[in-house]
Design a protein around this motif. Structure first.
Motif, PDB file in Angstrom:
ATOM      1  N   THR A   8      10.846  -0.055  -6.743  1.00 41.35           N
ATOM      2  CA  THR A   8      10.095  -0.371  -7.956  1.00 41.35           C
ATOM      3  C   THR A   8       9.223   0.803  -8.372  1.00 41.35           C
ATOM      4  OG1 THR A   8      10.031  -2.705  -7.349  1.00 41.35           O
ATOM      5  CG2 THR A   8       8.445  -1.971  -8.994  1.00 41.35           C
ATOM      6  N   ALA A   9       8.509   1.406  -7.426  1.00 39.51           N
ATOM      7  CA  ALA A   9       7.628   2.534  -7.741  1.00 39.51           C
ATOM      8  C   ALA A   9       8.416   3.689  -8.348  1.00 39.51           C
ATOM      9  CB  ALA A   9       6.903   2.996  -6.475  1.00 39.51           C
ATOM     10  N   LEU A  26      14.496  12.818 -10.131  1.00 43.28           N
ATOM     11  CA  LEU A  26      14.054  11.510  -9.666  1.00 43.28           C
ATOM     12  C   LEU A  26      14.564  10.385 -10.560  1.00 43.28           C
ATOM     13  CD1 LEU A  26      10.380  12.221  -8.510  1.00 43.28           C
ATOM     14  CD2 LEU A  26      12.427  11.920  -7.109  1.00 43.28           C
ATOM     15  N   SER A  27      14.733  10.658 -11.845  1.00 44.21           N
ATOM     16  CA  SER A  27      15.295   9.646 -12.741  1.00 44.21           C
ATOM     17  C   SER A  27      16.724   9.310 -12.336  1.00 44.21           C
ATOM     18  CB  SER A  27      15.266  10.142 -14.192  1.00 44.21           C
ATOM     19  OG  SER A  27      13.942  10.275 -14.658  1.00 44.21           O
ATOM     20  N   ILE A  28      17.503  10.331 -12.022  1.00 41.56           N
ATOM     21  CA  ILE A  28      18.888  10.112 -11.592  1.00 41.56           C
ATOM     22  C   ILE A  28      18.919   9.347 -10.270  1.00 41.56           C
ATOM     23  CG2 ILE A  28      21.003  11.272 -10.849  1.00 41.56           C
ATOM     24  CD1 ILE A  28      20.271  13.518 -12.832  1.00 41.56           C
ATOM     25  N   LEU A  29      18.025   9.737  -9.340  1.00 44.60           N
ATOM     26  CA  LEU A  29      17.943   9.023  -8.061  1.00 44.60           C
ATOM     27  C   LEU A  29      17.540   7.568  -8.273  1.00 44.60           C
ATOM     28  CD1 LEU A  29      17.906   8.948  -4.958  1.00 44.60           C
ATOM     29  CD2 LEU A  29      15.540   9.790  -5.054  1.00 44.60           C
ATOM     30  N   ALA A  30      16.560   7.334  -9.162  1.00 39.37           N
ATOM     31  CA  ALA A  30      16.103   5.977  -9.430  1.00 39.37           C
ATOM     32  C   ALA A  30      17.222   5.115 -10.014  1.00 39.37           C
ATOM     33  CB  ALA A  30      14.914   6.007 -10.398  1.00 39.37           C
ATOM     34  N   VAL A  31      17.995   5.677 -10.921  1.00 36.00           N
ATOM     35  CA  VAL A  31      19.114   4.932 -11.514  1.00 36.00           C
ATOM     36  C   VAL A  31      20.148   4.595 -10.445  1.00 36.00           C
ATOM     37  CG1 VAL A  31      21.070   5.093 -13.107  1.00 36.00           C
ATOM     38  CG2 VAL A  31      18.797   5.831 -13.834  1.00 36.00           C
ATOM     39  N   GLY A  32      20.412   5.529  -9.536  1.00 39.53           N
ATOM     40  CA  GLY A  32      21.355   5.257  -8.451  1.00 39.53           C
ATOM     41  C   GLY A  32      20.883   4.111  -7.563  1.00 39.53           C
ATOM     42  N   LEU A  83       0.830  -1.214   0.000  1.00 37.33           N
ATOM     43  CA  LEU A  83       0.000   0.000   0.000  1.00 37.33           C
ATOM     44  C   LEU A  83       0.861   1.258   0.000  1.00 37.33           C
ATOM     45  CD1 LEU A  83      -2.844  -1.012   2.490  1.00 37.33           C
ATOM     46  CD2 LEU A  83      -3.020  -0.731   0.011  1.00 37.33           C
ATOM     47  N   ILE A  84       1.928   1.263   0.782  1.00 36.11           N
ATOM     48  CA  ILE A  84       2.803   2.438   0.819  1.00 36.11           C
ATOM     49  C   ILE A  84       3.499   2.634  -0.520  1.00 36.11           C
ATOM     50  CG2 ILE A  84       4.951   3.334   1.828  1.00 36.11           C
ATOM     51  CD1 ILE A  84       4.037   2.292   4.507  1.00 36.11           C
ATOM     52  N   ALA A  85       3.941   1.540  -1.153  1.00 41.93           N
ATOM     53  CA  ALA A  85       4.586   1.647  -2.462  1.00 41.93           C
ATOM     54  C   ALA A  85       3.620   2.195  -3.507  1.00 41.93           C
ATOM     55  CB  ALA A  85       5.113   0.277  -2.892  1.00 41.93           C
ATOM     56  N   MET A  86       2.365   1.706  -3.485  1.00 39.55           N
ATOM     57  CA  MET A  86       1.364   2.210  -4.424  1.00 39.55           C
ATOM     58  C   MET A  86       1.050   3.681  -4.159  1.00 39.55           C
ATOM     59  SD  MET A  86      -1.220  -1.072  -4.591  1.00 39.55           S
ATOM     60  CE  MET A  86      -2.385  -0.213  -5.652  1.00 39.55           C
ATOM     61  N   GLY A  87       0.963   4.044  -2.882  1.00 43.61           N
ATOM     62  CA  GLY A  87       0.717   5.438  -2.532  1.00 43.61           C
ATOM     63  C   GLY A  87       1.851   6.342  -2.974  1.00 43.61           C
ATOM     64  N   PHE A  88       3.084   5.850  -2.830  1.00 45.90           N
ATOM     65  CA  PHE A  88       4.252   6.616  -3.265  1.00 45.90           C
ATOM     66  C   PHE A  88       4.210   6.835  -4.771  1.00 45.90           C
ATOM     67  CE2 PHE A  88       8.916   6.485  -4.423  1.00 45.90           C
ATOM     68  CZ  PHE A  88       9.186   7.782  -4.006  1.00 45.90           C
ATOM     69  N   GLY A  89       3.827   5.790  -5.519  1.00 46.01           N
ATOM     70  CA  GLY A  89       3.709   5.928  -6.969  1.00 46.01           C
ATOM     71  C   GLY A  89       2.639   6.935  -7.357  1.00 46.01           C
ATOM     72  N   CYS A  90       1.508   6.922  -6.650  1.00 42.24           N
ATOM     73  CA  CYS A  90       0.429   7.883  -6.934  1.00 42.24           C
ATOM     74  C   CYS A  90       0.859   9.311  -6.640  1.00 42.24           C
ATOM     75  CB  CYS A  90      -0.812   7.528  -6.118  1.00 42.24           C
ATOM     76  SG  CYS A  90      -1.639   6.004  -6.646  1.00 42.24           S
ATOM     77  N   VAL A  91       1.602   9.486  -5.553  1.00 40.42           N
ATOM     78  CA  VAL A  91       2.103  10.830  -5.218  1.00 40.42           C
ATOM     79  C   VAL A  91       3.041  11.347  -6.313  1.00 40.42           C
ATOM     80  CG1 VAL A  91       3.567  12.116  -3.622  1.00 40.42           C
ATOM     81  CG2 VAL A  91       1.818  10.581  -2.731  1.00 40.42           C
ATOM     82  N   PHE A 112      11.509   3.618  -9.835  1.00 44.05           N
ATOM     83  CA  PHE A 112      12.134   3.311 -11.114  1.00 44.05           C
ATOM     84  C   PHE A 112      11.089   3.128 -12.206  1.00 44.05           C
ATOM     85  CE2 PHE A 112      14.760   0.557 -14.005  1.00 44.05           C
ATOM     86  CZ  PHE A 112      15.675   1.559 -14.327  1.00 44.05           C
ATOM     87  N   VAL A 113       9.945   2.525 -11.867  1.00 39.99           N
ATOM     88  CA  VAL A 113       8.876   2.389 -12.851  1.00 39.99           C
ATOM     89  C   VAL A 113       8.375   3.762 -13.279  1.00 39.99           C
ATOM     90  CG1 VAL A 113       6.448   1.710 -13.106  1.00 39.99           C
ATOM     91  CG2 VAL A 113       8.112   0.078 -12.249  1.00 39.99           C
ATOM     92  N   TRP A 114       8.180   4.658 -12.311  1.00 42.55           N
ATOM     93  CA  TRP A 114       7.717   6.004 -12.646  1.00 42.55           C
ATOM     94  C   TRP A 114       8.716   6.708 -13.556  1.00 42.55           C
ATOM     95  CZ3 TRP A 114       9.580  10.978 -11.954  1.00 42.55           C
ATOM     96  CH2 TRP A 114       8.670  12.010 -12.203  1.00 42.55           C
ATOM     97  N   ALA A 115      10.005   6.608 -13.227  1.00 43.23           N
ATOM     98  CA  ALA A 115      11.033   7.248 -14.043  1.00 43.23           C
ATOM     99  C   ALA A 115      11.092   6.634 -15.436  1.00 43.23           C
ATOM    100  CB  ALA A 115      12.399   7.126 -13.359  1.00 43.23           C
ATOM    101  N   SER A 116      10.984   5.296 -15.514  1.00 49.23           N
ATOM    102  CA  SER A 116      11.043   4.626 -16.806  1.00 49.23           C
ATOM    103  C   SER A 116       9.827   4.945 -17.667  1.00 49.23           C
ATOM    104  CB  SER A 116      11.162   3.113 -16.605  1.00 49.23           C
ATOM    105  OG  SER A 116      11.229   2.439 -17.835  1.00 49.23           O
ATOM    106  N   VAL A 117       8.647   4.932 -17.061  1.00 50.94           N
ATOM    107  CA  VAL A 117       7.424   5.272 -17.794  1.00 50.94           C
ATOM    108  C   VAL A 117       7.470   6.720 -18.242  1.00 50.94           C
ATOM    109  CG1 VAL A 117       4.925   5.600 -17.554  1.00 50.94           C
ATOM    110  CG2 VAL A 117       6.002   3.521 -16.681  1.00 50.94           C
ATOM    111  N   HIS A 118       7.977   7.602 -17.366  1.00 48.32           N
ATOM    112  CA  HIS A 118       8.107   9.011 -17.711  1.00 48.32           C
ATOM    113  C   HIS A 118       9.044   9.190 -18.904  1.00 48.32           C
ATOM    114  CE1 HIS A 118       8.351  13.353 -17.120  1.00 48.32           C
ATOM    115  NE2 HIS A 118       9.672  13.252 -17.139  1.00 48.32           N
ATOM    116  N   ALA A 119      10.104   8.384 -18.960  1.00 49.52           N
ATOM    117  CA  ALA A 119      11.077   8.496 -20.048  1.00 49.52           C
ATOM    118  C   ALA A 119      10.571   7.889 -21.346  1.00 49.52           C
ATOM    119  CB  ALA A 119      12.395   7.824 -19.643  1.00 49.52           C
ATOM    120  N   ALA A 120       9.855   6.763 -21.255  1.00 47.10           N
ATOM    121  CA  ALA A 120       9.482   6.018 -22.456  1.00 47.10           C
ATOM    122  C   ALA A 120       8.030   6.206 -22.868  1.00 47.10           C
ATOM    123  CB  ALA A 120       9.732   4.523 -22.245  1.00 47.10           C
TER     124      ALA A 120
END
Length: 290
Positions: free
Chosen positions: A131-132, A75-81, A47-55, A134-142
């Motif tokens: 996951t939330a 956030l993309s740079i942070l996600a890659v790290g 639930l927290i991961a899903m909430g973080f993704g929604c935020v 990196f998925v957000w960053a990847s979806v944002h990029a692609a």
């Protein structure tokens, strides 16, 4: 879509294996009464991961264009790290994951229900937040305006849950070291594209210069709206007209990171060299024996 499927599969399988190992250990040791707190901790983590993704998704929509690009790039740079640290960590610990989790669970059982909830939450929550992000960053990029990236993630997570169930039932044997090495290498390639796109976002936000300085432009050869252009962007975050900074960042990240990742475990610290000397049959001296 494939890159997002890979993210969902790998990250989801990590979490699924953790859950399977925890529950299987409780069943084996006759502590079925402790399974419920484990599921509570897992549910809270999800639930927290899903909430973080929604935020991340809906919160960024309230920002100006430059603020969105600045946030997305950062956030993309942070996600890659985080993902880079995760793939190296899992590569080193995949062989010992079961014993490590068993030790933490034994300690939690001795402390009580709250500790069990916390153990499951921390074990799964870290994977969920990573996951939330990196998925957000990847979806944002692609993202191409279609739901395909999110469908890819959902299919990857569903596959991971199914494989985890098979693993728990004993119907599937997984060589974790090889699995995480292969998927980790592919994730490094995906991460390189996300990182390059993150720097492009920072250029669009006027935080970094060089937005109009292109390294090359092959848009006529590989149109972004063609099926193969869409495929390359979806899998590798490929851009036919990258800036010089994007190409530089992509190369500086991908080549050394992939080389280190594919090197023998312990190579960087010299452990491989020590192991090699030991395997040659070096014998301890009499003084050492004494």
């Amino acid at each position: 879509m494939f890159s997002n499927y890979l993210i969902g599969l790998r990250e989801g399988l990590e979490a699924s294996l953790v859950v399977c190992i925890l529950i299987a250990y409780l069943v084996k040791t006759g502590r079925r009464d402790a399974i419920r707190p484990i599921w509570i901790g897992i549910a809270v983590a999800v639930l927290i991961a899903m909430g973080f993704g929604c935020v991340l998704e809906f919160g960024s929509q309230e920002l100006t264009f430059k603020a969105q690009e600045g946030l997305g790039g950062s956030l993309s740079i942070l996600a890659v790290g985080l993902v880079t640290w995760m793939v190296f960590w899992m590569r080193r610990t995949a062989r010992h994951l079961r014993s490590e989790l068993h030790g933490k669970l034994d300690a939690a059982l001795a402390m009580g229900t709250g500790a069990l909830v916390a153990t499951a939450f921390l074990a799964v929550g870290r994977e969920g937040l990573e996951t939330a992000l990196f998925v957000w960053a990847s979806v944002h990029a692609a993202s191409d305006g279609t739901p395909r990236p999110l469908i890819g993630v959902a299919l990857g997570l569903a596959t991971a849950v199914f494989l985890g169930w098979l693993f728990y039932r004993g119907a599937l044997k997984i060589n974790l070291a090889k699995f995480f090495t292969w998927t980790g290498g592919m994730l490094v390639v995906v991460a390189a594209g996300v990182l390059a796109y993150g720097f492009h976002d920072l250029q669009e936000a006027d935080i970094l210069p060089g937005l109009t300085r292109l390294a090359f432009d092959i848009s006529d050869t590989i149109p972004p709206d063609s099926w193969y252009g869409t495929l390359l962007k979806g899998v590798f975050n490929f851009q036919p007209d990258p800036t010089v900074l994007q190409v530089t960042v992509w190369l500086l990240y991908l080549i050394p990171t992939l080389a280190l990742f594919l090197a023998p475990v312990g190579f960087a610290s010299g452990k491989a060299k020590v192991k090699g000397r030991d395997e040659q049959g070096s014998q301890p001296s009499e003084a050492t024996k004494a």
